[in-house]
Design a protein around this motif. Structure first.
Motif, short mmCIF file in Angstrom:
data_model
loop_
_atom_site.label_atom_id
_atom_site.label_comp_id
_atom_site.label_asym_id
_atom_site.label_seq_id
_atom_site.Cartn_x
_atom_site.Cartn_y
_atom_site.Cartn_z
N TYR A 39 0.82 -1.21 0.00
CA TYR A 39 0.00 0.00 0.00
C TYR A 39 0.86 1.27 0.00
O TYR A 39 0.37 2.34 -0.40
N ARG A 40 2.11 1.17 0.43
CA ARG A 40 3.02 2.30 0.20
C ARG A 40 3.23 2.49 -1.30
O ARG A 40 3.25 3.62 -1.81
N ASN A 41 3.36 1.37 -2.03
CA ASN A 41 3.47 1.46 -3.49
C ASN A 41 2.20 2.06 -4.09
O ASN A 41 2.26 2.79 -5.09
N PHE A 42 1.06 1.76 -3.48
CA PHE A 42 -0.21 2.32 -3.94
C PHE A 42 -0.22 3.84 -3.76
O PHE A 42 -0.66 4.59 -4.64
N CYS A 43 0.29 4.30 -2.62
CA CYS A 43 0.40 5.75 -2.38
C CYS A 43 1.32 6.38 -3.43
O CYS A 43 1.01 7.46 -3.97
N ASN A 44 2.43 5.72 -3.72
CA ASN A 44 3.34 6.23 -4.75
C ASN A 44 2.67 6.27 -6.12
O ASN A 44 2.90 7.18 -6.92
N LYS A 45 1.85 5.26 -6.38
CA LYS A 45 1.12 5.20 -7.67
C LYS A 45 0.21 6.42 -7.81
O LYS A 45 0.15 7.06 -8.87
N LEU A 46 -0.52 6.73 -6.74
CA LEU A 46 -1.41 7.89 -6.77
C LEU A 46 -0.61 9.18 -6.95
O LEU A 46 -1.02 10.08 -7.71
N TRP A 47 0.52 9.28 -6.27
CA TRP A 47 1.38 10.48 -6.37
C TRP A 47 1.89 10.66 -7.79
O TRP A 47 1.85 11.76 -8.34
N ASN A 48 2.36 9.56 -8.40
CA ASN A 48 2.88 9.62 -9.77
C ASN A 48 1.76 9.95 -10.77
O ASN A 48 1.98 10.68 -11.75
N ALA A 49 0.57 9.41 -10.54
CA ALA A 49 -0.56 9.71 -11.42
C ALA A 49 -0.89 11.20 -11.36
O ALA A 49 -1.16 11.84 -12.38
N ALA A 50 -0.86 11.75 -10.14
CA ALA A 50 -1.13 13.18 -9.98
C ALA A 50 -0.09 14.01 -10.72
O ALA A 50 -0.42 15.02 -11.36
N ASN A 51 1.18 13.60 -10.65
CA ASN A 51 2.23 14.34 -11.35
C ASN A 51 2.01 14.32 -12.86
O ASN A 51 2.23 15.32 -13.55
N PHE A 52 1.54 13.17 -13.38
CA PHE A 52 1.22 13.09 -14.81
C PHE A 52 0.11 14.08 -15.16
O PHE A 52 0.16 14.78 -16.18
N VAL A 53 -0.90 14.13 -14.30
CA VAL A 53 -2.01 15.06 -14.53
C VAL A 53 -1.50 16.50 -14.53
O VAL A 53 -1.84 17.29 -15.43
N PHE A 54 -0.67 16.85 -13.57
CA PHE A 54 -0.17 18.23 -13.48
C PHE A 54 0.68 18.59 -14.69
O PHE A 54 0.58 19.70 -15.23
N GLU A 55 1.50 17.65 -15.14
CA GLU A 55 2.36 17.91 -16.30
C GLU A 55 1.53 18.23 -17.55
O GLU A 55 1.98 18.98 -18.42
N ASN A 56 0.32 17.68 -17.62
CA ASN A 56 -0.49 17.84 -18.82
C ASN A 56 -1.66 18.81 -18.66
O ASN A 56 -2.44 18.98 -19.62
N THR A 57 -1.78 19.42 -17.48
CA THR A 57 -2.91 20.33 -17.28
C THR A 57 -2.53 21.69 -16.71
O THR A 57 -3.24 22.67 -16.97
N GLU A 58 -1.46 21.78 -15.94
CA GLU A 58 -1.10 23.08 -15.35
C GLU A 58 -0.70 24.04 -16.46
O GLU A 58 0.00 23.66 -17.42
N ASP A 59 -1.12 25.27 -16.30
CA ASP A 59 -0.88 26.32 -17.29
C ASP A 59 -1.56 26.02 -18.62
O ASP A 59 -1.16 26.52 -19.67
#
Length: 613
Positions: free
Chosen positions: A298-318
């Motif tokens: 479940y630590r890996n699961f937390c990391n998965k969510l964090w990495n998914a969020a980073n992907f979203v930010f890279e493609n949506t911010e600005d």
């Protein structure tokens, strides 16, 4: 005089008076204190008791009527078995801590009860020059804690806190204290306030160690949650488990067990991973066999969510995310994930209301890992990077990315509050949300109007198509980088529509060179086949693989599995092994044999197909 010396003196006195007939040895069990090892002697003393039968009648009626519900319901039987055979309750204890018994004695031994000495003197008209002595005993801890639900809210005064929060909604507790605490709270609350203390009793299991043993300091198997959150070295863990022990002789054994279980100490897993682990293990009423491997997962699961969020930010911010509800065009992929989110919202809410935290955690995990991360983020990449796509289409995809993530964070917040809060602070503006904290945001509500069964069917078709291609690549050892031709057979009108709408997506993500449909009466080439419903997905094998090299590889692997089947089968056929080995070892070997036999059968089938090329 010491009691043991006194006994010898009494025997000597009997001998001196010629009253001793004989001395015999008697085998008997001598009770000893588990901490001090001191011999325990029966000693009759005056104690304070509560007559509990009148209290129990109201408490039984409160559960029988349904005013108070137990979850799981079977624990009502445990409650009733105690309450219907209840005995008077000794509430006085000879300890140095606790609520002192509110009773005073005069020189003649008369007893007076009151809130304090001044009240006693006033109530019983006792002069100030007359000596009073307060009872030195204290109340049983369970009596004091039985008053907890209302005494902490200002009772006996009718405070606003008491009016607002009594009775409360839910009590969370373990089954081992249903009588000691739960029953006492119900009896004392109904007797002293006329109200039930709570409406629902949620009974969770006990957390046991990895071997299923109850955790205790004397066993040296206690796990401090903070050590799992922050991590701890082996030396620090050994010191923690073996210092200040009641039985120091066990220290060496505990140290040996600790070194075997945690040779590198305990890594830092974080609070969210630990919380999610406990939620995922919390099946109603069952004891939890704690597994550090689950925390790591479940630590890996937390990391998965964090990495998914980073992907979203890279493609949506600005970028334009439609935060002000500008016009959008939603693809079938966008409509599918929105629909899947609605189903997840409904399932998580339903399971939380039923106190099935394990099933709620499972539904959330499956949506985030299997749907949002594994599929949606992959399926939208071609849409995000398609320069020919309309502004409305790209805006729709970006809006879906951030809104689904933001809603998912609200769903996940009770399970993993820290990482969700951190991500939410960044995604909220992109999703058109505002507020100081995620904690104050509304809980997501299921909206049936957002369900889209057509989009769900289309994307499930796409997923099945891609999984079929992946399976063929894996079985035939075809590189993922190599583009392949695909031929489709038995294609329905619905399959044709789905192919027309999703062919560019399939070609890009499945690395396809071409996709064509078999003509009427055309004979299919020799191919590896996957099924998507009734439609056949064929990958022609001619020229795609090195036939001789692949047959050699398969022969080598089949030979290895032949040896494994023979070795494990021989072990299980050995009566001496089967008779002596623990059941779990035998089950493990049987599972090994079944797995090897299945793998061997698959490879033989694969070899036969390739040999015909």
């Amino acid at each position: 005089m010491d009691r043991f010396d006194a006994r010898k003196a009494i025997v000597a006195e009997f001998e001196a008076m010629s009253l001793l007939e004989k001395i015999d040895d008697h085998a008997l069990k001598v009770p000893r204190g588990d901490r001090s090892g001191t011999v325990i002697e029966p000693w009759l003393t005056d104690q304070w008791y509560v007559s509990t039968k009148p209290l129990a009648e109201k408490a039984i009626a409160a559960v029988e009527s349904g005013e108070i519900q137990f979850v799981p319901k079977q624990y009502e039987n445990m409650y009733f078995s105690w309450m219907r055979d209840i005995q008077d309750w000794c509430i006085s204890r000879q300890l140095w801590w606790g609520h002192r018994i509110p009773a005073w004695y005069d020189e003649a031994g008369n007893v007076y009860v009151g809130r304090d000495e001044s009240e006693v003197r006033k109530k019983y008209d006792i002069r100030n020059d007359e000596s009073l002595r307060q009872d030195e005993d204290v109340l049983d801890t369970w009596f004091s804690s039985g008053l907890w639900t209302f005494s902490t809210l200002g009772w006996p005064q009718q405070t606003e806190f008491l009016k607002t929060f009594h009775p409360t909604d839910v009590l969370v507790t373990g089954f081992d204290i249903i009588f000691f605490w739960v029953a006492r709270m119900i009896m004392l609350s109904t007797h002293l306030t006329g109200q039930i203390p709570f409406k629902t009793v949620y009974v969770h299991g006990l957390v046991r160690d990895g071997q299923g043993q109850k955790m205790s300091k004397s066993k040296g198997n206690v796990l401090d949650p903070l050590d799992i959150v922050d991590g701890i070295t082996l030396d620090e863990l050994l010191d923690k488990r073996t210092s200040g022990m009641m039985q120091p002789k066990l220290a060496e054994k505990i140290a040996k067990q600790t070194r075997a279980e945690f040779p590198e100490g305990i890594a830092s897993y974080g609070t969210d991973a630990l919380r999610f682990t406990f939620c995922s293990l919390a099946s109603t009423g069952r004891d939890i066999k704690f597994d550090m491997g689950r925390v790591e997962g479940y630590r890996n699961f937390c990391n998965k969510l964090w990495n998914a969020a980073n992907f979203v930010f890279e493609n949506t911010e600005d970028k334009d995310t439609g935060a002000n509800d500008e016009p959008v065009e939603l693809s079938s992929v966008d409509r599918w994930i929105i629909s899947a989110l609605q189903r997840t919202e409904a399932e998580v809410t339903r399971q939380l209301e039923a106190f099935r935290f394990d099933l709620a955690a499972q539904a959330l995990y499956e949506f985030i890992w299997d749907e949002y991360c594994a599929w949606y983020l992959e399926l939208v990449k071609p849409l995000l990077w398609d320069e020919s796509a309309s502004v409305e289409r790209q805006r729709g995809t970006r809006r879906t990315l951030v809104r689904v993530l933001e809603t998912t964070l609200r769903l996940a917040h009770p399970f993993m509050p820290f990482i969700t809060e951190e991500i939410w602070q960044r995604v909220a503006p992109l999703a058109g949300k505002s507020g100081p904290t995620l904690m104050l945001q509304p809980w997501p509500e299921f909206n049936p109007e957002r369900l889209d069964e057509a989009a769900e069917g289309d994307i499930e078709w796409v997923k099945a198509f891609m999984l079929g291609i992946r399976q063929i690549r894996g079985e035939m050892n075809i590189s993922m980088a190599r583009r392949i031709d695909v031929v489709l057979g038995n294609v329905s009108a619905l399959d044709q529509r789905r192919l027309d709408e999703n062919e560019p997506l399939l070609k890009k993500l499945a690395k396809l060179e071409s996709v064509r449909i078999l003509a009427a009466g055309e004979e299919a080439p020799l191919s590896a086949i996957a099924l998507v419903g009734d439609m056949q997905v064929l990958v022609p094998m001619a020229g795609l693989i090195d036939k001789d090299a692949e047959l050699a590889r398969l022969d080598k692997e089949i030979g290895r599995l032949d040896g494994e089947v023979k070795r494990v089968g021989g072990k299980l056929g050995n009566a001496a092994f089967v008779d002596k080995a623990p059941a779990e070892v035998i089950d493990k070997e049987r599972a090994k044999l079944a797995e090897a036999e299945q793998a061997r059968a698959r490879l033989l089938e694969q070899r036969e197909r390739i040999a015909t090329l």
